[in-house]
Design a protein around this motif. Structure first.
Motif, PDB file in Angstrom:
ATOM      1  N   ALA A   1      34.104  44.427  39.681  1.00  0.00           N
ATOM      2  CA  ALA A   1      35.104  45.315  39.097  1.00  0.00           C
ATOM      3  C   ALA A   1      35.252  46.566  39.950  1.00  0.00           C
ATOM      4  O   ALA A   1      34.254  47.206  40.290  1.00  0.00           O
ATOM      5  CB  ALA A   1      34.704  45.688  37.676  1.00  0.00           C
ATOM      6  N   ALA A   2      36.490  46.897  40.261  1.00  0.00           N
ATOM      7  CA  ALA A   2      36.773  48.080  41.071  1.00  0.00           C
ATOM      8  C   ALA A   2      37.243  49.220  40.175  1.00  0.00           C
ATOM      9  O   ALA A   2      37.988  49.007  39.222  1.00  0.00           O
ATOM     10  CB  ALA A   2      37.831  47.761  42.107  1.00  0.00           C
ATOM     11  N   SER A   3      36.808  50.400  40.498  1.00  0.00           N
ATOM     12  CA  SER A   3      37.245  51.583  39.765  1.00  0.00           C
ATOM     13  C   SER A   3      37.410  52.731  40.748  1.00  0.00           C
ATOM     14  O   SER A   3      37.118  52.605  41.937  1.00  0.00           O
ATOM     15  CB  SER A   3      36.246  51.945  38.666  1.00  0.00           C
ATOM     16  OG  SER A   3      34.987  52.262  39.212  1.00  0.00           O
TER      17      SER A   3
ATOM     18  N   ASP B   1      41.868  39.226  38.811  1.00  0.00           N
ATOM     19  CA  ASP B   1      42.629  39.636  37.631  1.00  0.00           C
ATOM     20  C   ASP B   1      43.081  41.058  37.900  1.00  0.00           C
ATOM     21  O   ASP B   1      42.288  42.005  37.771  1.00  0.00           O
ATOM     22  CB  ASP B   1      41.747  39.549  36.385  1.00  0.00           C
ATOM     23  CG  ASP B   1      42.505  39.862  35.106  1.00  0.00           C
ATOM     24  OD1 ASP B   1      43.518  40.579  35.180  1.00  0.00           O
ATOM     25  OD2 ASP B   1      42.079  39.397  34.042  1.00  0.00           O
ATOM     26  N   ASN B   2      44.332  41.215  38.297  1.00  0.00           N
ATOM     27  CA  ASN B   2      44.823  42.531  38.679  1.00  0.00           C
ATOM     28  C   ASN B   2      44.794  43.513  37.514  1.00  0.00           C
ATOM     29  O   ASN B   2      44.576  44.715  37.707  1.00  0.00           O
ATOM     30  CB  ASN B   2      46.235  42.419  39.246  1.00  0.00           C
ATOM     31  CG  ASN B   2      46.260  41.711  40.587  1.00  0.00           C
ATOM     32  OD1 ASN B   2      45.286  41.754  41.348  1.00  0.00           O
ATOM     33  ND2 ASN B   2      47.363  41.042  40.880  1.00  0.00           N
ATOM     34  N   ALA B   3      45.015  43.022  36.315  1.00  0.00           N
ATOM     35  CA  ALA B   3      45.020  43.902  35.145  1.00  0.00           C
ATOM     36  C   ALA B   3      43.643  44.513  34.911  1.00  0.00           C
ATOM     37  O   ALA B   3      43.528  45.610  34.358  1.00  0.00           O
ATOM     38  CB  ALA B   3      45.484  43.135  33.919  1.00  0.00           C
ATOM     39  N   LYS B   4      42.609  43.786  35.305  1.00  0.00           N
ATOM     40  CA  LYS B   4      41.235  44.268  35.110  1.00  0.00           C
ATOM     41  C   LYS B   4      40.642  44.827  36.393  1.00  0.00           C
ATOM     42  O   LYS B   4      39.477  45.233  36.409  1.00  0.00           O
ATOM     43  CB  LYS B   4      40.360  43.133  34.589  1.00  0.00           C
ATOM     44  CG  LYS B   4      40.759  42.616  33.207  1.00  0.00           C
ATOM     45  CD  LYS B   4      39.809  41.515  32.745  1.00  0.00           C
ATOM     46  CE  LYS B   4      40.187  41.030  31.353  1.00  0.00           C
ATOM     47  NZ  LYS B   4      39.281  39.945  30.881  1.00  0.00           N
ATOM     48  N   ASN B   5      41.410  44.790  37.474  1.00  0.00           N
ATOM     49  CA  ASN B   5      40.896  45.248  38.778  1.00  0.00           C
ATOM     50  C   ASN B   5      39.582  44.543  39.122  1.00  0.00           C
ATOM     51  O   ASN B   5      38.618  45.166  39.590  1.00  0.00           O
ATOM     52  CB  ASN B   5      40.689  46.766  38.789  1.00  0.00           C
ATOM     53  CG  ASN B   5      41.972  47.522  38.536  1.00  0.00           C
ATOM     54  OD1 ASN B   5      43.026  47.179  39.057  1.00  0.00           O
ATOM     55  ND2 ASN B   5      41.895  48.546  37.699  1.00  0.00           N
ATOM     56  N   THR B   6      39.580  43.271  38.870  1.00  0.00           N
ATOM     57  CA  THR B   6      38.349  42.486  39.026  1.00  0.00           C
ATOM     58  C   THR B   6      38.608  41.256  39.894  1.00  0.00           C
ATOM     59  O   THR B   6      39.645  40.607  39.760  1.00  0.00           O
ATOM     60  CB  THR B   6      37.802  42.056  37.657  1.00  0.00           C
ATOM     61  OG1 THR B   6      37.504  43.231  36.886  1.00  0.00           O
ATOM     62  CG2 THR B   6      36.537  41.232  37.799  1.00  0.00           C
ATOM     63  N   VAL B   7      37.646  40.995  40.756  1.00  0.00           N
ATOM     64  CA  VAL B   7      37.674  39.813  41.607  1.00  0.00           C
ATOM     65  C   VAL B   7      36.486  38.932  41.219  1.00  0.00           C
ATOM     66  O   VAL B   7      35.405  39.434  40.904  1.00  0.00           O
ATOM     67  CB  VAL B   7      37.589  40.209  43.095  1.00  0.00           C
ATOM     68  CG1 VAL B   7      37.460  38.980  43.973  1.00  0.00           C
ATOM     69  CG2 VAL B   7      38.822  40.995  43.494  1.00  0.00           C
ATOM     70  N   TYR B   8      36.709  37.646  41.253  1.00  0.00           N
ATOM     71  CA  TYR B   8      35.684  36.693  40.847  1.00  0.00           C
ATOM     72  C   TYR B   8      35.336  35.758  42.006  1.00  0.00           C
ATOM     73  O   TYR B   8      36.194  35.419  42.828  1.00  0.00           O
ATOM     74  CB  TYR B   8      36.169  35.856  39.668  1.00  0.00           C
ATOM     75  CG  TYR B   8      36.595  36.673  38.471  1.00  0.00           C
ATOM     76  CD1 TYR B   8      37.920  37.081  38.324  1.00  0.00           C
ATOM     77  CD2 TYR B   8      35.677  37.049  37.501  1.00  0.00           C
ATOM     78  CE1 TYR B   8      38.316  37.841  37.244  1.00  0.00           C
ATOM     79  CE2 TYR B   8      36.066  37.811  36.413  1.00  0.00           C
ATOM     80  CZ  TYR B   8      37.380  38.201  36.286  1.00  0.00           C
ATOM     81  OH  TYR B   8      37.760  38.958  35.218  1.00  0.00           O
ATOM     82  N   LEU B   9      34.105  35.362  42.030  1.00  0.00           N
ATOM     83  CA  LEU B   9      33.655  34.331  42.972  1.00  0.00           C
ATOM     84  C   LEU B   9      33.054  33.209  42.137  1.00  0.00           C
ATOM     85  O   LEU B   9      31.987  33.373  41.554  1.00  0.00           O
ATOM     86  CB  LEU B   9      32.627  34.881  43.953  1.00  0.00           C
ATOM     87  CG  LEU B   9      32.061  33.868  44.954  1.00  0.00           C
ATOM     88  CD1 LEU B   9      33.156  33.379  45.905  1.00  0.00           C
ATOM     89  CD2 LEU B   9      30.908  34.475  45.748  1.00  0.00           C
TER      90      LEU B   9
END
Length: 125
Positions: A23-25, A73-81
């Motif tokens: 998650a990016a913030s 998930d751009n709405a959550k600013n999250t990247v998954y592996l």
């Protein structure tokens, strides 16, 4: 500044699946590309995969191609592996990284400006 926080990881048997997220913030609007790297004990940090752009261009290391998938998930600013068909040699600390420029190689850690703290993935045989 950009903060990256990974979660997930853990212990899994060979052949199993696992997902780690990042998650990016902060000033995440400067991010143009996100990447995943990993580092096993006694080894150098190596590229796993990356994702960039509005059409989500993805690159993968040959060692994980067909087994790992990067999504976001751009709405959550999250990247998954998402990791499947895991092997003992996938055991490593997995790091997410972000870059604010597309200069430099996408598979070089030197091209990335921001890093997460890392999360351990252990695959037992």
């Amino acid at each position: 500044q950009v903060q990256l926080v990974e979660s997930g990881g853990g212990l899994v048997q060979a052949g199993g699946s696992l997902e780690v997220s990042c998650a990016a913030s902060g000033n995440h609007f400067v991010i143009v590309s996100m990447g995943w790297f990993r580092q096993a004990p006694g080894k150098e940090r190596e590229f796993v995969g990356s994702i960039r752009g509005s059409i989500a261009v993805r690159y993968y290391a040959d060692s994980v191609k067909g087994r790992f998938t990067i999504s976001r998930d751009n709405a959550k600013n999250t990247v998954y592996l998402q990791m499947s068909s895991l092997k003992p040699e996938d055991t490593a600390v997995y790091y997410c990284a972000a870059r604010s420029s597309l200069s430099g190689r996408y598979d070089s850690s030197l091209s990335y400006d921001y890093w997460g703290q890392g999360t351990q993935v252990t695959v037992s045989s």
